[in-house]
Write an enzyme that holds these catalytic residues in place. Structure first.
Site, PDB file in Angstrom:
ATOM      1  N   GLU A   1     -25.235   9.227   1.202  1.00  0.00           N
ATOM      2  CA  GLU A   1     -23.877   9.863   1.164  1.00  0.00           C
ATOM      3  C   GLU A   1     -23.296   9.571  -0.249  1.00  0.00           C
ATOM      4  O   GLU A   1     -22.616   8.422  -0.263  1.00  0.00           O
ATOM      5  CB  GLU A   1     -23.002   9.451   2.216  1.00  0.00           C
TER       6      GLU A   1
ATOM      7  N   LYS B   1     -26.278  -4.535   4.207  1.00  0.00           N
ATOM      8  CA  LYS B   1     -25.581  -5.267   2.980  1.00  0.00           C
ATOM      9  C   LYS B   1     -24.186  -4.808   2.688  1.00  0.00           C
ATOM     10  O   LYS B   1     -24.027  -3.607   2.211  1.00  0.00           O
ATOM     11  CB  LYS B   1     -26.344  -4.993   1.550  1.00  0.00           C
TER      12      LYS B   1
ATOM     13  N   CYS C   1     -14.306   9.369   0.583  1.00  0.00           N
ATOM     14  CA  CYS C   1     -15.295  10.241  -0.482  1.00  0.00           C
ATOM     15  C   CYS C   1     -14.675  11.807  -0.158  1.00  0.00           C
ATOM     16  O   CYS C   1     -15.300  12.495  -0.683  1.00  0.00           O
ATOM     17  CB  CYS C   1     -16.482   9.812  -0.008  1.00  0.00           C
TER      18      CYS C   1
ATOM     19  N   GLU D   1     -14.358  12.445 -10.041  1.00  0.00           N
ATOM     20  CA  GLU D   1     -13.674  11.783  -8.758  1.00  0.00           C
ATOM     21  C   GLU D   1     -12.588  10.807  -9.111  1.00  0.00           C
ATOM     22  O   GLU D   1     -12.681   9.919  -9.850  1.00  0.00           O
ATOM     23  CB  GLU D   1     -14.489  11.248  -7.797  1.00  0.00           C
TER      24      GLU D   1
END
Length: 490
Positions: A261, A183, A295, A391
């Site tokens: 992750e 997906k 990331c 973040e």
């Protein structure tokens, strides 16, 4: 001026339907894919729902029983063919990334090389899945430990690396003998569908690799199927920590194997002993790749007092000289748009928060039209500011001054996530101390770019579970079966 750019690639690679059991399928509705630089529609893609997701899972489950019987060499050969096709079609695949994700073409070409590298790596690792023969305490027994594929793997991927995040997972899974349902992120389905076309051309059998694109509205229901269906044996996800926690809860009911992750908040520490020029170059690479939307991008820059002013000055000059905003198709562009307006607004909010708490804007600082935001350098940053606590995922570089190594490590480790960390030092003893004490899964020492197929990728704390890439990546898709062969005559 941005509207002058149009996507021009092979029609064979511009796929807009779902891909299930070796067939291109329609869905009852479609959703638009937009160029984040212009807001213009690139394509309408099949908006698959739970029904299509279930079809894909069933197809993958059926195909698993033949795919796992392929020899390791047979799977290796097919993965290598897929790698060759990615390399052959790198220009068109890079254009897809640039138009649906916003990356400059140079970076998109780099991603395709990176993505292909995982198929190459795992085509080789497929033939190195070794079990064990263990000495038995009993003379009439032999103990063997066999490694076998876990089954159907649901692969849920993000938009920031729309090709590489698929191949990093799928390469390992296929090499192990698993079958796949992908997906892709709703912002970037075209890259995933192009990979499906090339997988078909490579000869990967029907049902082994399936893709179900869907809109943001249908993502929860599709995700629920992929994480709860009893026929799925494994879930692998790259994305935010918050979403990862939701998927973990869904997968828990059927006790699935999971790899996660998740979010990062990478510190970038520059010690007094560092080579400042190399540290500046590392900071530019680590922060501004993909406009800060990776990331493992550095999020908090900690610079020791003695070299603080020198580092800031040289960094500002490097930003002036090297960063150019524009459409990713323009060869002069080094900074494309953020993925959408919400992302740009988040950066703007963090800048405003920092300024309100005393930070100084040395470069940039402004949100521009659409999804663009100026690359921004902040000084006099403190740990109570939002940009040091969450973040960013954008081109914001906040610099914190520190005095001692102990202080830097305390700030760096004061986070609930721990994906990557970076530091620059020429003191060998300090390098060992800091590398061992940073609470992260990956450390760049005097280096701002660390991702490669040969090395493990993953974090600690709430940055996730498991590892991707390296010799360890394939283990995430394997079960260990103990076989006791008894009744032997000594």
């Amino acid at each position: 001026a941005l509207l002058q750019y149009s996507l021009d690639i092979s029609a064979q690679l511009l796929r807009t339907q779902g891909y299930v059991n070796g067939q291109w399928i329609n869905a009852p509705s479609t959703f638009p894919v937009l160029d984040p630089a212009t807001g213009e529609e690139i394509a309408k893609v099949a908006d698959c729902g739970p029904a299509e997701a279930k079809l894909a899972v069933d197809a993958a489950y059926k195909a698993f029983y033949s795919w796992k019987q392929h020899t390791a060499k047979e799977r290796s050969v097919l993965l290598r063919k897929w790698y060759d096709l990615l390399t052959l079609n790198k220009e068109d695949l890079a254009k897809l990334i640039t138009f649906e994700c916003g990356k400059p073409m140079k970076e998109s070409l780099g991603e395709i090389a990176y993505a292909a590298g995982f198929l190459e790596w795992f085509s080789e690792e497929a033939r190195r899945v070794y079990g064990d023969v263990v000495p038995s305490a009993a003379k009439d027994r032999r103990i063997l430990l066999l490694k076998q594929p876990v089954g159907v793997a649901s692969i849920i991927t993000p938009w920031n690396f729309p090709s590489a995040m698929i191949t990093r997972k799928v390469g390992a899974a296929l090499a192990a003998g698993c079958t796949i349902v992908v997906k892709p992120a709703e912002d970037t389905p075209l890259s995933a569908l192009a990979l499906a076309e090339l997988a078909s051309q490579a000869g990967i059998p029907a049902g082994v690799f399936n893709v179900v694109p869907c809109s943001r509205e249908k993502t929860p229901s599709v995700g629920a199927v992929l994480c709860t269906d009893p026929l799925v044996g494994k879930v692998s996800f790259t994305g935010s920590t918050a979403t990862g926690k939701i998927l973990l809860k869904l997968a828990a009911d059927t006790v699935k194997r999971v790899s996660m992750e998740l979010g990062g908040h990478a510190p970038f520490i520059v010690f007094d002993s560092a080579d400042v020029d190399k540290a500046v170059a590392g900071a530019m690479n680590s922060k501004f790749r993909n406009s800060g939307q990776t990331c493992v991008c550095s999020n908090r820059f900690l610079v020791q007092s003695k070299i603080h002013d020198c580092f800031i000055e040289k960094l500002g000059k490097a930003m002036d000289a090297e960063l150019r905003l524009g459409h990713g198709s323009d060869p002069n562009t080094t900074q494309g748009p953020l993925i959408n307006v919400r992302a740009s607004e988040k950066v703007e909010h963090q800048v405003m928060d920092a300024v309100s708490r005393g930070a100084k804007v040395l470069r940039g600082g402004k949100r521009l039209d659409g999804s663009f935001h100026q690359p921004t350098l902040l000084a006099d940053v403190t740990t109570d500011m939002l940009c040091t606590r969450e973040e960013t995922f954008g081109p914001l570089l906040p610099v914190i001054r520190f005095s001692t190594e102990k202080e830097a490590l305390a700030i760096a480790n004061a986070s609930h996530v721990g994906l990557a960390g970076y530091f620059f030092s020429q003191d060998v003893s300090q390098i060992w101390r800091v590398a061992e004490n940073l609470e992260v899964g990956m450390v760049g020492v005097n280096e701002g770019l660390l991702s490669t197929p040969e090395a493990s990728f993953g974090g600690v704390k709430q940055s996730g579970l498991g590892r991707e890439g390296s010799k360890y990546g394939i283990e995430e898709y394997l079960d260990v079966k103990y076989m006791c062969f008894g009744g032997l005559t000594p």
